[in-house]
Write an enzyme that holds these catalytic residues in place. Structure first.
Site, PDB file in Angstrom:
ATOM      1  N   HIS A   1      44.528  40.417  39.623  1.00  0.00           N
ATOM      2  CA  HIS A   1      43.559  39.317  39.613  1.00  0.00           C
ATOM      3  C   HIS A   1      44.036  38.151  38.736  1.00  0.00           C
ATOM      4  O   HIS A   1      43.292  37.640  37.899  1.00  0.00           O
ATOM      5  CB  HIS A   1      42.181  39.813  39.169  1.00  0.00           C
ATOM      6  CG  HIS A   1      41.645  40.925  40.027  1.00  0.00           C
ATOM      7  ND1 HIS A   1      41.287  40.723  41.338  1.00  0.00           N
ATOM      8  CD2 HIS A   1      41.466  42.242  39.778  1.00  0.00           C
ATOM      9  CE1 HIS A   1      40.893  41.884  41.851  1.00  0.00           C
ATOM     10  NE2 HIS A   1      40.995  42.812  40.923  1.00  0.00           N
TER      11      HIS A   1
ATOM     12  N   SER B   1      36.362  45.093  42.509  1.00  0.00           N
ATOM     13  CA  SER B   1      37.746  44.956  42.957  1.00  0.00           C
ATOM     14  C   SER B   1      37.998  45.829  44.185  1.00  0.00           C
ATOM     15  O   SER B   1      37.431  45.585  45.242  1.00  0.00           O
ATOM     16  CB  SER B   1      38.697  45.297  41.799  1.00  0.00           C
ATOM     17  OG  SER B   1      40.035  45.003  42.136  1.00  0.00           O
TER      18      SER B   1
END
Length: 353
Positions: free
Chosen positions: A190, A87
């Site tokens: 996400h 990420s």
């Protein structure tokens, strides 16, 4: 071969970066100037209790990861063969590869954190003891408006959604025999609930340019090495897209004798790696050369071959030597130029010597 892994949000801890800020005072000063506050004071003292707030967490981790990488390179004097980040950590991987500068990476991460912190109130939970398929089946069965945020390991999947939905799903998952842990996050990262942040970030990132990575970086979105022309697009996509961590590690394991080292804060990625190695087989998921786009052929060639490389060309005897990088000509042809020849050569007819 060695792969460096950079952790993302959730790895932050008060006191991180100790001894690094004084070791790299110029970069620390640059960070302070960009952010408008002391990054050292935030990380070491956290006087306003802001370190766990997304808009502060992301810049803090980015800076500490970046300084940790520089410290490691100074120590061993050698760069890795592959880079990957989870990420937020993907920005560190790209910065370490030379695709973005330290300053530009920090500006992107700062804006990313601000935008993600403004998204609708959400939550995330780790589902442990269930496969990807089992989690997806349960989400469909109970019609939850929840997305899979990250495939961390074969038996750990992170889900993301509105706060009340994540709380409501707890009993359903636990009754199915899984361990269900609601994570200490402030948003539904996400997932579809980050769409507004993604749209705004797409506009912001247009103001930045990216260089060709000098070290392959594995993309969270594709689980394949980044293509130069797709860096901005993938960084925006990543905000709403599942992190394909397990698939990415399996791709790297298929590259041969690869060692892994976590750079930065914590050891969570090392734990994921252990689980993946014990449960999954290496697998290389890639297109055949014939199915690559013209731009992919050019980027793949330039990733692995320097100007001046010795090559064989179909229809020519002996070795030739490249005098340019590969390029797209006429909008549809992957080509390269050779020393001693004026015309271009099609990449499809060129092989390394």
């Amino acid at each position: 071969m060695i792969t460096y892994m950079f952790p993302g949000q959730g790895s932050q801890i008060k006191g991180m970066g100790k001894n690094l800020f004084s070791k790299f005072p110029n970069l620390t000063q640059k960070a302070d100037s960009i952010l408008g506050y002391s990054i050292e004071n935030l990380c070491l003292n956290d006087p306003q209790q802001e370190l766990n707030q997304t808009q502060f967490t992301q810049p803090a981790l980015y800076v500490v990861n970046a300084l940790s990488y520089r410290s490691k390179i100074e120590e061993i004097g050698k760069k890795p063969d592959f880079l990957i980040g989870h990420s937020l950590g993907e920005y560190n991987a790209l910065e370490a590869s030379g695709a973005i500068t330290f300053e530009d990476g920090l500006k992107l991460v700062q804006q990313r954190g601000i935008l993600m912190s403004q998204a609708p109130e959400g939550a995330m939970a780790a589902v442990i003891g269930a496969t990807e398929e089992q989690v997806e089946k349960l989400l469909r069965k109970f019609s939850f408006d929840i997305d899979i945020a990250s495939f961390n390991s074969p038996e750990q999947v992170v889900i993301s959604g509105l706060k009340e939905d994540i709380a409501r799903a707890s009993d359903c998952f636990q009754e199915a025999g899984t361990k269900y842990i609601i994570l200490n996050t402030s948003g539904a990262f996400h997932s579809r609930y980050m769409e507004s942040a993604k749209v705004q970030f797409e506009k912001f990132i247009k103001g930045f340019t990216f260089a060709k990575p000098q070290i392959p970086v594995i993309s969270n979105v594709t689980a394949q090495p980044y293509i130069h022309s797709e860096i901005a697009e993938n960084l925006a996509k990543q905000i709403t897209h599942s992190i394909k961590w397990t698939e990415s590690i399996r791709y790297l394991l298929a590259q041969g004798d690869v060692e892994f080292e976590e750079i930065g804060v914590g050891a969570v990625l090392t734990k994921f790696l252990t689980y993946i190695k014990s449960k999954e087989k290496p697998i290389e998921i890639k297109k055949t050369f014939d199915s690559w786009s013209v731009q992919e052929k050019v980027d793949k060639w330039n990733y692995t071959h320097m100007i001046g490389s010795k090559v064989y060309v179909k229809g020519y005897e002996g070795k030739l030597e490249t005098r340019t990088e590969a390029m797209v000509l006429f909008g549809h042809r992957a080509a390269i130029y050779m020393k001693g020849y004026n015309g271009y050569f099609a990449i499809d007819e060129v092989t390394p010597a």
